[in-house]
Design an enzyme around this catalytic site. Structure first.
Site, PDB file in Angstrom:
ATOM      1  N   ALA A 124     -18.146 -18.004 -50.132  1.00 24.49           N
ATOM      2  CA  ALA A 124     -17.216 -19.102 -50.047  1.00 24.49           C
ATOM      3  C   ALA A 124     -17.670 -20.362 -50.775  1.00 24.49           C
ATOM      4  O   ALA A 124     -16.874 -21.074 -51.714  1.00 24.49           O
ATOM      5  CB  ALA A 124     -16.558 -19.413 -48.780  1.00 24.49           C
ATOM      6  N   ASP A 125     -18.938 -20.778 -50.501  1.00 24.80           N
ATOM      7  CA  ASP A 125     -19.347 -22.036 -50.989  1.00 24.80           C
ATOM      8  C   ASP A 125     -19.611 -22.100 -52.581  1.00 24.80           C
ATOM      9  O   ASP A 125     -19.217 -22.777 -53.495  1.00 24.80           O
ATOM     10  CB  ASP A 125     -20.862 -22.610 -50.288  1.00 24.80           C
ATOM     11  CG  ASP A 125     -20.696 -23.170 -49.069  1.00 24.80           C
ATOM     12  OD1 ASP A 125     -20.026 -24.269 -49.077  1.00 24.80           O
ATOM     13  OD2 ASP A 125     -21.162 -22.580 -47.961  1.00 24.80           O
ATOM     14  N   SER A 126     -19.998 -20.623 -53.195  1.00 23.00           N
ATOM     15  CA  SER A 126     -20.359 -20.586 -54.529  1.00 23.00           C
ATOM     16  C   SER A 126     -19.112 -20.493 -55.140  1.00 23.00           C
ATOM     17  O   SER A 126     -18.837 -21.115 -56.214  1.00 23.00           O
ATOM     18  CB  SER A 126     -21.251 -19.402 -54.587  1.00 23.00           C
ATOM     19  OG  SER A 126     -22.395 -19.366 -54.073  1.00 23.00           O
ATOM     20  N   ALA A 162     -17.783 -23.848 -55.495  1.00 26.99           N
ATOM     21  CA  ALA A 162     -18.734 -24.663 -56.521  1.00 26.99           C
ATOM     22  C   ALA A 162     -18.029 -24.397 -57.807  1.00 26.99           C
ATOM     23  O   ALA A 162     -17.810 -25.405 -58.693  1.00 26.99           O
ATOM     24  CB  ALA A 162     -20.108 -24.329 -56.384  1.00 26.99           C
TER      25      ALA A 162
END
Length: 387
Positions: free
Chosen positions: A159-161, A164
């Protein structure tokens, strides 16, 4: 210039993507509390390796933003900046006198990118938020895993990637709008949203049909055979048959051409309803052959297959070598560090990883010296814990 105030992981990775294509990224960390990614995962000789990737192409400075003098230094830094990336809990920058109104008073052209778990508004806005929570709340975990198993989380910052990439895209849109209007704006990105956007039409399915996507393991409701299969040498391959012609080629290859003539075989959903039979046929054929033999046979039949790689396979693969997907990056502490290259290629303005993540605060004197802060003042600010 991009000023990166963010930590763990979406914000710093978004800034790294911008730095890959030439942005001057200045990473701001607390003097006594470095970005936690410096200590995440394996290290070599006490040097965190995750940071080497996440901190690539960034200059590093230290500032205590909760100190009024530190906040003023940030305002001076942002006066000529293009982008700010931050992921503090909503309200934190405002408490320090660094909210959008104050920053736009200093620099009306600034694009302020605010990344948080749940966004800047709503009942959850002030909750601590991480990618794991987004993977759970987006519907990803509920649809991932074996049918009789628990909801499954990815073993990395998915989810972070995704956030980003979305944040870098949003920044570019905001910069383009600024080209037209002359005015910067605020990007409000909640980590729970971009991953949901990647999950396909699940909301529309439910809205129109009341359908909730179940866990299917490696299978799909849209086509079959679609799975991973174990080869005779213990290695694995993945097979996809999203196209009807590919499904037909696969079944002929594995010696079950008669299934192609079944009425249900003519549609992806029909094949998915008979996944047990199709999987059994493919699995039995694959299990009698080594992986390289399986891949070669599929390629000759023009059927879609891929070996299931770990990092050792990736580094030995000729396609990745041809694309330049992995490259060695110079580093002052470790000599050279291999990492993923920029994720795509532009013919006229290619990106580049110029250096790996630098030491904590390595560029503090150079960056603030360029703003007119002399050596004596730098020393005094450092003595007071501002830098």
């Amino acid at each position: 210039m991009v000023v990166d105030l963010a930590t763990l992981f979406a914000g710093p990775l978004a800034a790294a993507f911008l730095g890959d294509f030439g942005a001057d990224v200045i990473k701001v960390e607390h003097p006594a509390k470095p970005d936690p990614s410096r200590g995440h995962g394996p290290s070599r000789d006490g040097v965190g390796l995750w940071w080497k990737v996440l901190g690539r192409n960034k200059r590093t400075v230290t500032v205590n933003l909760s100190d009024p003098e530190g906040a003023e230094l940030l305002r001076r830094l942002l006066a000529d900046a293009d982008v700010l990336v931050e992921n503090f809990r909503p309200g934190t920058l405002e408490r320090w006198g660094l909210g959008p109104a104050e920053l736009h008073a200093v620099n009306p052209r600034l694009v302020i990118t605010r990344i948080s778990g749940f966004g800047q508004v709503g009942p959850y806005a002030r909750r601590p938020g991480f990618g794991t929570l987004a993977e759970a709340m987006s519907g990803f975990a509920a649809a991932t895993g074996e049918p009789d198993g628990p909801p499954t989380l990815p073993p990395f910052g998915l989810a972070d990637s995704v956030s980003a990439l979305a944040a870098a895209y949003a920044v570019m849109l905001a910069l383009r709008a600024r080209d037209l209007t002359g005015v910067g704006q605020v990007v409000d990105l909640a980590i729970i949203e971009p991953i949901m956007a990647m999950l396909g039409p699940q909301i529309t399915w439910y809205d129109q049909l009341g359908y909730v996507q179940p866990r299917l393991g490696n299978r799909s409701n849209n086509n079959a055979p679609r799975n991973t299969y174990r080869c005779a040498d213990g290695r694995w391959v993945a097979v996809s048959t999203s196209a009807q012609s590919i499904a037909e080629r696969v079944m002929r290859l594995v010696g079950r051409a008669e299934l192609v003539d079944e009425p249900w075989f003519a549609t992806g959903s029909g094949r998915a309803a008979h996944a047990d039979e199709l999987d059994a046929a493919v699995s039995a054929w694959v299990a009698r052959r080594d992986r390289d033999e399986v891949v070669a046979a599929f390629e000759e039949a023009q059927a879609a297959v891929a070996p299931v790689y770990d990092v050792r396979d990736i580094l030995a693969d000729p396609q990745y070598a041809a694309l330049g997907t992995v490259r060695g990056v110079p580093d002052e502490e470790l000599g050279e560090v291999r990492m993923q290259n920029v994720p795509f290629r532009l013919t006229d303005t290619p990106g580049e990883i110029r250096h790996a993540g630098r030491r904590h605060g390595q560029d503090t004197d150079a960056v603030f010296g360029a703003l007119g802060v002399d050596a004596d003042e730098l020393a005094a600010l450092r003595e007071r814990g501002v830098l």
